[in-house]
Scaffold this active site. Structure first.
Site, PDB file in Angstrom:
ATOM      1  N   HIS A 275      57.588  45.804  61.904  1.00 30.97           N
ATOM      2  CA  HIS A 275      58.049  45.448  60.567  1.00 30.97           C
ATOM      3  C   HIS A 275      59.177  44.430  60.601  1.00 30.97           C
ATOM      4  CE1 HIS A 275      56.295  47.757  57.211  1.00 30.97           C
ATOM      5  NE2 HIS A 275      55.756  48.437  58.205  1.00 30.97           N
TER       6      HIS A 275
ATOM      7  N   LYS B 162      51.032  57.357  51.013  1.00 20.84           N
ATOM      8  CA  LYS B 162      51.355  55.970  50.640  1.00 20.84           C
ATOM      9  C   LYS B 162      50.734  55.023  51.661  1.00 20.84           C
ATOM     10  CE  LYS B 162      53.918  52.051  50.261  1.00 20.84           C
ATOM     11  NZ  LYS B 162      53.947  50.896  51.174  1.00 20.84           N
TER      12      LYS B 162
ATOM     13  N   ASP C  95      40.590  49.348  39.027  1.00 25.07           N
ATOM     14  CA  ASP C  95      41.791  49.906  38.407  1.00 25.07           C
ATOM     15  C   ASP C  95      42.514  50.770  39.436  1.00 25.07           C
ATOM     16  OD1 ASP C  95      43.603  51.479  36.999  1.00 25.07           O
ATOM     17  OD2 ASP C  95      42.301  51.683  35.244  1.00 25.07           O
TER      18      ASP C  95
ATOM     19  N   GLU D 227      52.572  43.284  51.057  1.00 27.35           N
ATOM     20  CA  GLU D 227      53.367  43.952  52.099  1.00 27.35           C
ATOM     21  C   GLU D 227      52.999  43.454  53.492  1.00 27.35           C
ATOM     22  OE1 GLU D 227      53.645  48.217  51.729  1.00 27.35           O
ATOM     23  OE2 GLU D 227      54.397  48.411  53.777  1.00 27.35           O
TER      24      GLU D 227
HETATM   25  P1  NDP Z   1      33.339  48.796  30.763  1.00 31.23           P
HETATM   26  O1  NDP Z   1      33.889  49.240  29.465  1.00 31.23           O
HETATM   27  O2  NDP Z   1      33.380  47.342  31.023  1.00 31.23           O
HETATM   28  O3  NDP Z   1      31.874  49.387  30.855  1.00 31.23           O
HETATM   29  C1  NDP Z   1      31.042  49.054  31.876  1.00 31.23           C
HETATM   30  C2  NDP Z   1      29.894  48.294  31.292  1.00 31.23           C
HETATM   31  O4  NDP Z   1      29.276  47.512  32.313  1.00 31.23           O
HETATM   32  C3  NDP Z   1      28.817  49.241  30.809  1.00 31.23           C
HETATM   33  O5  NDP Z   1      29.071  49.669  29.499  1.00 31.23           O
HETATM   34  C4  NDP Z   1      27.581  48.404  30.932  1.00 31.23           C
HETATM   35  O6  NDP Z   1      27.354  47.777  29.688  1.00 31.23           O
HETATM   36  C5  NDP Z   1      27.937  47.306  31.952  1.00 31.23           C
HETATM   37  N1  NDP Z   1      27.082  47.395  33.131  1.00 31.23           N
HETATM   38  C6  NDP Z   1      26.333  46.378  33.616  1.00 31.23           C
HETATM   39  N2  NDP Z   1      25.651  46.780  34.707  1.00 31.23           N
HETATM   40  C7  NDP Z   1      25.957  48.077  34.882  1.00 31.23           C
HETATM   41  C8  NDP Z   1      25.551  49.048  35.844  1.00 31.23           C
HETATM   42  N3  NDP Z   1      24.671  48.760  36.806  1.00 31.23           N
HETATM   43  N4  NDP Z   1      26.070  50.289  35.765  1.00 31.23           N
HETATM   44  C9  NDP Z   1      26.976  50.594  34.806  1.00 31.23           C
HETATM   45  N5  NDP Z   1      27.369  49.735  33.859  1.00 31.23           N
HETATM   46  C10 NDP Z   1      26.876  48.479  33.883  1.00 31.23           C
HETATM   47  O7  NDP Z   1      34.047  49.485  31.987  1.00 31.23           O
HETATM   48  P2  NDP Z   1      34.290  50.995  32.219  1.00 31.23           P
HETATM   49  O8  NDP Z   1      33.717  51.865  31.169  1.00 31.23           O
HETATM   50  O9  NDP Z   1      33.889  51.252  33.616  1.00 31.23           O
HETATM   51  O10 NDP Z   1      35.842  51.090  32.073  1.00 31.23           O
HETATM   52  C11 NDP Z   1      36.673  50.535  33.052  1.00 31.23           C
HETATM   53  C12 NDP Z   1      37.863  49.889  32.367  1.00 31.23           C
HETATM   54  O11 NDP Z   1      38.536  50.844  31.538  1.00 31.23           O
HETATM   55  C13 NDP Z   1      38.858  49.409  33.372  1.00 31.23           C
HETATM   56  O12 NDP Z   1      39.302  48.143  32.966  1.00 31.23           O
HETATM   57  C14 NDP Z   1      40.000  50.430  33.232  1.00 31.23           C
HETATM   58  O13 NDP Z   1      41.215  49.842  33.571  1.00 31.23           O
HETATM   59  C15 NDP Z   1      39.946  50.793  31.790  1.00 31.23           C
HETATM   60  N6  NDP Z   1      40.482  52.073  31.352  1.00 31.23           N
HETATM   61  C16 NDP Z   1      40.831  53.074  32.235  1.00 31.23           C
HETATM   62  C17 NDP Z   1      41.311  54.288  31.755  1.00 31.23           C
HETATM   63  C18 NDP Z   1      41.631  55.362  32.749  1.00 31.23           C
HETATM   64  O14 NDP Z   1      41.352  55.229  33.917  1.00 31.23           O
HETATM   65  N7  NDP Z   1      42.227  56.471  32.325  1.00 31.23           N
HETATM   66  C19 NDP Z   1      41.457  54.540  30.323  1.00 31.23           C
HETATM   67  C20 NDP Z   1      41.016  53.435  29.511  1.00 31.23           C
HETATM   68  C21 NDP Z   1      40.566  52.260  30.002  1.00 31.23           C
HETATM   69  P3  NDP Z   1      25.911  47.777  29.026  1.00 31.23           P
HETATM   70  O15 NDP Z   1      25.136  48.928  29.597  1.00 31.23           O
HETATM   71  O16 NDP Z   1      26.204  47.928  27.601  1.00 31.23           O
HETATM   72  O17 NDP Z   1      25.345  46.466  29.443  1.00 31.23           O
END
Ligand code: NDP
Length: 426
Positions: free
Chosen positions: A376, A261, A277, A82
Site C-alpha cells: 500500500h 470490506k 446498483d 483504490e
Molecule cells: P428496469 O426498471 O429498467 O426494468 C428492467 C427492464 O428491462 C424490464 O422491465 C424489461 O422491460 C427490460 N428487459 C429487457 N430485456 C430483459 C430481460 N431479458 N430480462 C428482464 N428484463 C428485461 O430495472 P429494474 O427493475 O431491474 O430496476 C433496477 C433499477 O432500480 C436500478 O437502477 C436500481 O438502482 C433502481 N432501484 C433500486 C431499488 C433498490 O434496490 N431498493 C429501489 C428502487 C429503484 P420490458 O420487459 O418492458 O421490455
C-alpha cells in the site's frame, strides 16, 4: 488476431494495453472504437439518468485478467479509485488458476418483494384469507407487469410472516436478466388494494427487499499448498494463518466488517463497471453476513493437510443484472459487458462472487504474511507523487524518495518534487 499474453500487462502504458486488446480482437468493433476514442457517458444522457446534473465523475477502469471460472477464462473490468485492489485481484486469479480455477453454484435467482400490513384485528383470519387467495394474488402481481411474464419470468410464490404488529406478505419473483427493483415494486404496489381488503388492515409500504436470499451464489476455489510459497514450512504456516484469519472474521464483528470490506473491494469494482446498483449488492451482502444475529465474515477458508490443499468458499446474495437500470446507457458499461463476453445475469453473478473470493484471498495472504502496508505504501507514494504534480518521468524517482521518508504526506511530496527539479536544473 493474436492471442493476448498478459505477462507484463501491468508495466505497459494505457495506450499499449488498448492496442493489445485490439490485436487480440477482444472487443466488438464499436466498443473497440469507443475505447480508442475514449468515448464516455454523454452529458445529455447523464442528465436523463438523475436530477440536477452539472458534469460527470470519471474513475479508472482497469482489467484483472485471466480468471478461470467453471473452465472458462474471463478478463474482469474493475472500476475503483483504490490503489492495489486490481493488482491484488490479478495476483490471486493467477495463483488460483494454477490450482484449477474457481467453480460457481447459482442456488437460485429470484427477487423478493414485500407488503407490510398493520392495524389488523385478527391475524389468523387475515392469514387464512390471504393464503386462500394465494394463486389469485400471484396472478394479479403478474398482470401488473406482463412484459416480464412474456420473457418467461414473473411472480412465483407467496408466503406470510407475523412480526409483532405486522403481517408481512412476501412474494418471490423471477426477474430474468433484470435486478428487478421496478418490476417488483410495480407488482407489490398492485397488490396493496387486494391485500388490504383481504386482511382488513392497512398497508404501510410495498417494495422489493434487497436481502435477496433467493439469489444466493457460491464461489469456491482450491489452492495447492505449494502455490503459497516454494518453502513448504512457510506455506504450511501461511495456510494455518489463513484459516485462523477466516475464524477470526467469524468471531469478531470488528474484523468481520473489514474482512467483508475487502471482499467488496472486488465485487463493487465489477458491479460498478457493469452499471449495476452497488448499494443494493452491499445491502444484501451485509444483511446476509448478519443472518444468524451476529455480523460475520462472508467467506470461509479451510486447510486439508492430507491433500495439502486450501479451500476457499464465499456465498452471498448476488441479484446482478445485464438489463435494465442504466445498463445500456453508458458506453463504458457496454464495453465492460463486451469484455466479459456478454455473460447472462447468472454467469455474471458467478464472476462477481469469484472476484470477491479472489480479493479476500489476496488480502488475507498479505495480512498474515508481509502485512498490507508494504504494498500500500508504494501505491500511496505514487498517489502523493501525482497529487504533488509530478510528470510521468518524475513519478518513479519521487516515489523512491518518498518511500525513504518517515512520514509520507503531500507537503513532503511537494517539497521532494521541488528539490528533484532544482537538482535537475543545477
Ligand atoms: P428496469 O426498471 O429498467 O426494468 C428492467 C427492464 O428491462 C424490464 O422491465 C424489461 O422491460 C427490460 N428487459 C429487457 N430485456 C430483459 C430481460 N431479458 N430480462 C428482464 N428484463 C428485461 O430495472 P429494474 O427493475 O431491474 O430496476 C433496477 C433499477 O432500480 C436500478 O437502477 C436500481 O438502482 C433502481 N432501484 C433500486 C431499488 C433498490 O434496490 N431498493 C429501489 C428502487 C429503484 P420490458 O420487459 O418492458 O421490455
Amino acid at each position: 488476431m493474436t492471442k493476448l499474453k498478459w505477462t507484463g500487462f501491468a508495466k505497459k502504458s494505457p495506450q499499449e494495453r488498448i492496442n493489445l486488446l485490439k490485436n487480440a480482437s477482444l472487443l466488438q468493433t464499436n466498443n473497440q472504437e469507443n475505447l480508442d476514442k475514449q468515448v464516455e457517458l454523454p452529458l445529455d444522457i447523464a442528465n436523463q439518468m438523475v436530477e440536477n446534473v452539472i458534469t460527470k465523475l470519471a474513475l479508472p477502469l482497469a482489467i484483472a485478467p485471466d480468471f478461470l471460472v467453471d473452465g472458462k477464462t474471463y478478463h474482469l473490468p474493475m472500476v475503483t479509485e483504490e490503489p492495489s485492489v486490481v493488482a491484488a485481484a490479478s495476483f490471486a486469479a493467477k495463483l488460483i488458476k494454477r490450482s484449477g480455477g474457481f467453480t460457481t453454484t447459482i442456488h437460485n435467482r429470484q427477487m423478493i418483494g414485500q407488503v407490510a400490513l398493520f392495524d389488523l384485528h385478527d391475524f389468523e383470519e387475515a392469514t387464512t384469507a390471504i393464503l386462500h387467495q394465494k394463486q389469485l394474488l400471484i396472478s394479479l402481481a403478474n398482470q401488473a407487469h406482463p412484459s416480464i411474464v412474456k420473457r418467461g419470468g414473473g411472480a412465483r410464490d407467496l408466503w406470510l410472516e407475523q412480526k409483532e404488529d405486522f403481517l408481512i406478505v412476501y412474494i418471490s419473483i423471477n426477474t430474468k436478466e433484470a435486478m428487478g427493483a421496478n418490476i417488483v415494486n410495480t407488482m407489490m404496489e398492485a397488490l396493496v388494494p387486494p391485500l388490504e381488503k383481504l386482511s382488513k388492515g392497512q398497508a404501510l409500504m410495498a417494495i422489493l427487499s434487497n436481502y435477496a436470499t433467493e439469489s444466493l451464489v457460491t464461489a469456491k476455489c482450491h489452492l495447492k499448498l505449494s502455490s503459497l510459497s516454494r518453502n513448504h514450512d512457510e506455506a504450511h504456516l501461511l495456510a494455518q494463518k489463513l484459516v485462523k484469519a477466516s475464524q477470526l472474521a467469524q468471531l469478531d464483528p470488528y474484523r468481520a466488517s473489514t474482512h467483508n470490506k475487502g471482499i467488496f473491494n472486488g465485487i463493487d469494482a465489477l458491479v460498478l463497471a457493469t452499471g449495476n446498483d452497488w448499494r443494493a449488492i452491499e445491502a444484501g451482502g451485509h444483511a446476509y453476513a448478519a443472518r444468524d444475529g451476529q455480523y460475520r465474515g462472508l467467506s470461509q477458508w479451510t486447510y486439508d493437510q492430507k491433500t495439502a490443499t486450501i479451500h476457499g468458499q464465499l456465498t452471498l446474495p448476488m441479484p446482478i443484472a445485464t438489463r435494465g437500470g442504466s445498463i445500456g446507457l453508458n458506453p463504458t458499461v457496454t464495453l465492460a459487458h463486451d469484455l466479459l463476453g456478454n455473460p447472462n445475469a447468472k454467469e455474471l453473478a458467478g464472476l462477481m462472487t469469484c472476484l470477491g473470493l479472489a480479493q479476500n484471498f489476496a488480502a488475507l495472504k498479505a495480512l498474515t504474511s508481509t502485512g498490507i502496508q508494504a504494498g500500500h505504501m508504494k501505491l500511496q507514494a505514487k498517489s502523493l507523487a501525482l497529487l504533488a504534480g509530478a510528470k510521468e518521468a518524475e513519478v518513479g524517482p519521487l516515489v523512491q524518495k518518498l518511500l525513504n521518508e518517515k512520514h509520507m504526506n503531500l507537503a513532503t511530496a511537494e517539497s521532494l518534487l521541488n528539490s528533484l527539479r532544482n537538482a535537475k536544473r543545477s
